[in-house]
Design an enzyme around this catalytic site. Structure first.
Site, PDB file in Angstrom:
ATOM      1  N   PRO A  12       0.791  -1.224   0.000  1.00 30.80           N
ATOM      2  CA  PRO A  12       0.000   0.000   0.000  1.00 30.80           C
ATOM      3  C   PRO A  12       0.827   1.279   0.000  1.00 30.80           C
ATOM      4  CG  PRO A  12      -0.038  -0.998   2.170  1.00 30.80           C
ATOM      5  CD  PRO A  12       0.628  -1.978   1.253  1.00 30.80           C
ATOM      6  N   ASN A  13       0.290   2.246  -0.696  1.00 29.37           N
ATOM      7  CA  ASN A  13       0.796   3.617  -0.781  1.00 29.37           C
ATOM      8  C   ASN A  13       2.062   3.768  -1.613  1.00 29.37           C
ATOM      9  OD1 ASN A  13      -1.275   4.852   0.839  1.00 29.37           O
ATOM     10  ND2 ASN A  13      -0.326   3.825   2.584  1.00 29.37           N
ATOM     11  N   ARG A  20       4.510  11.295  -1.819  1.00 30.07           N
ATOM     12  CA  ARG A  20       4.320  11.070  -0.390  1.00 30.07           C
ATOM     13  C   ARG A  20       5.662  11.139   0.347  1.00 30.07           C
ATOM     14  NH1 ARG A  20       4.112   5.575   2.217  1.00 30.07           N
ATOM     15  NH2 ARG A  20       3.561   6.011   4.370  1.00 30.07           N
ATOM     16  N   TYR A  25      11.081   9.008   1.461  1.00 32.07           N
ATOM     17  CA  TYR A  25      11.088   8.014   0.383  1.00 32.07           C
ATOM     18  C   TYR A  25      11.793   8.477  -0.893  1.00 32.07           C
ATOM     19  CZ  TYR A  25       7.639   5.893   3.430  1.00 32.07           C
ATOM     20  OH  TYR A  25       7.000   5.340   4.513  1.00 32.07           O
ATOM     21  N   ASN A  76       8.080  -5.516  -1.249  1.00 30.19           N
ATOM     22  CA  ASN A  76       8.027  -4.359  -0.372  1.00 30.19           C
ATOM     23  C   ASN A  76       6.605  -4.350   0.176  1.00 30.19           C
ATOM     24  OD1 ASN A  76       7.791  -1.913   0.909  1.00 30.19           O
ATOM     25  ND2 ASN A  76       8.997  -0.792  -0.604  1.00 30.19           N
ATOM     26  N   ALA A  79       3.309  -0.989   4.767  1.00 32.84           N
ATOM     27  CA  ALA A  79       2.711  -1.088   6.100  1.00 32.84           C
ATOM     28  C   ALA A  79       2.237  -2.503   6.439  1.00 32.84           C
ATOM     29  CB  ALA A  79       1.549  -0.111   6.226  1.00 32.84           C
ATOM     30  N   GLU A 100      12.838  -9.159   1.336  1.00 29.09           N
ATOM     31  CA  GLU A 100      11.992  -8.036   1.736  1.00 29.09           C
ATOM     32  C   GLU A 100      12.750  -6.736   1.506  1.00 29.09           C
ATOM     33  OE1 GLU A 100       9.731  -6.485   5.815  1.00 29.09           O
ATOM     34  OE2 GLU A 100      11.103  -8.182   5.903  1.00 29.09           O
ATOM     35  N   HIS A 102      12.554  -2.412   1.917  1.00 30.20           N
ATOM     36  CA  HIS A 102      11.940  -1.161   2.385  1.00 30.20           C
ATOM     37  C   HIS A 102      12.824  -0.025   1.897  1.00 30.20           C
ATOM     38  CE1 HIS A 102       8.922  -3.007   4.961  1.00 30.20           C
ATOM     39  NE2 HIS A 102       9.854  -3.879   5.280  1.00 30.20           N
ATOM     40  N   ARG A 109      12.996   4.810  12.195  1.00 30.93           N
ATOM     41  CA  ARG A 109      11.676   5.434  12.169  1.00 30.93           C
ATOM     42  C   ARG A 109      10.902   5.075  13.417  1.00 30.93           C
ATOM     43  NH1 ARG A 109       8.910   4.930   6.626  1.00 30.93           N
ATOM     44  NH2 ARG A 109       7.781   6.663   7.534  1.00 30.93           N
TER      45      ARG A 109
END
Length: 149
Positions: A12-13, A20, A25, A76, A79, A100, A102, A109
């Site tokens: 998502p996103n 964003r 990012y 990725n 969330a 994975e 990110h 964070r």
């Protein structure tokens, strides 16, 4: 000989990349990420299936479809990595090499981002290298596929 297929799945996103929180990012868009992946795939002599969804169920279904179809997964989860046991279960069921990714360093964070369910099944995690992390992830999965030949 058939080129190995690596699914590159985005949660998502990530469709909002470049818009964003660019201070977190960066300015690359999801199209830029796809181009990075296509270039890496060409260099590695693999085929990719690049997808993005905002829906947890759709992402779980895509993971399930990888069993018997793909040779590895770069994911990725965004969330959903921090929240989705369903995604963890699907990844465990496919029995494929998984890396994975990110874009940001999740350990620099908020504390809730420090835990990832996906990390429990991934053979490796790449975080904090920006969108270039995808190319590293593809290299890693490609190497795993070759090693397991």
């Amino acid at each position: 000989m058939k080129r190995p297929l690596i699914a590159v799945l985005n949660g998502p996103n990530l469709n909002m990349l470049g818009l964003r929180e660019p201070h977190v990012y960066g300015h690359d868009t999801l199209d830029d990420v796809e181009q990075i992946c296509l270039q890496a795939a060409e260099r590695l002599d693999v085929t990719i299936d690049f997808r993005q969804t905002n829906g947890e169920g759709e992402l779980v279904s895509w993971v399930q479809e990888c069993r018997g179809r793909a040779d590895g997964i770069v994911i990725n989860p965004a969330a959903y990595g921090h929240t989705s046991i369903a995604l963890l279960d699907a990844l465990q069921a496919v029995d494929l090499p998984i890396i994975e990714v990110h874009i940001s360093n999740i350990y620099r964070r908020e504390p809730f981002r420090h835990h990832s369910y996906v990390s429990q099944v991934a053979r490796g995690v790449i975080c904090g290298l920006g969108t270039r992390g995808y190319a590293h992830a593809l290299q890693a999965v490609s190497d795993m596929i070759e090693d397991e030949g």
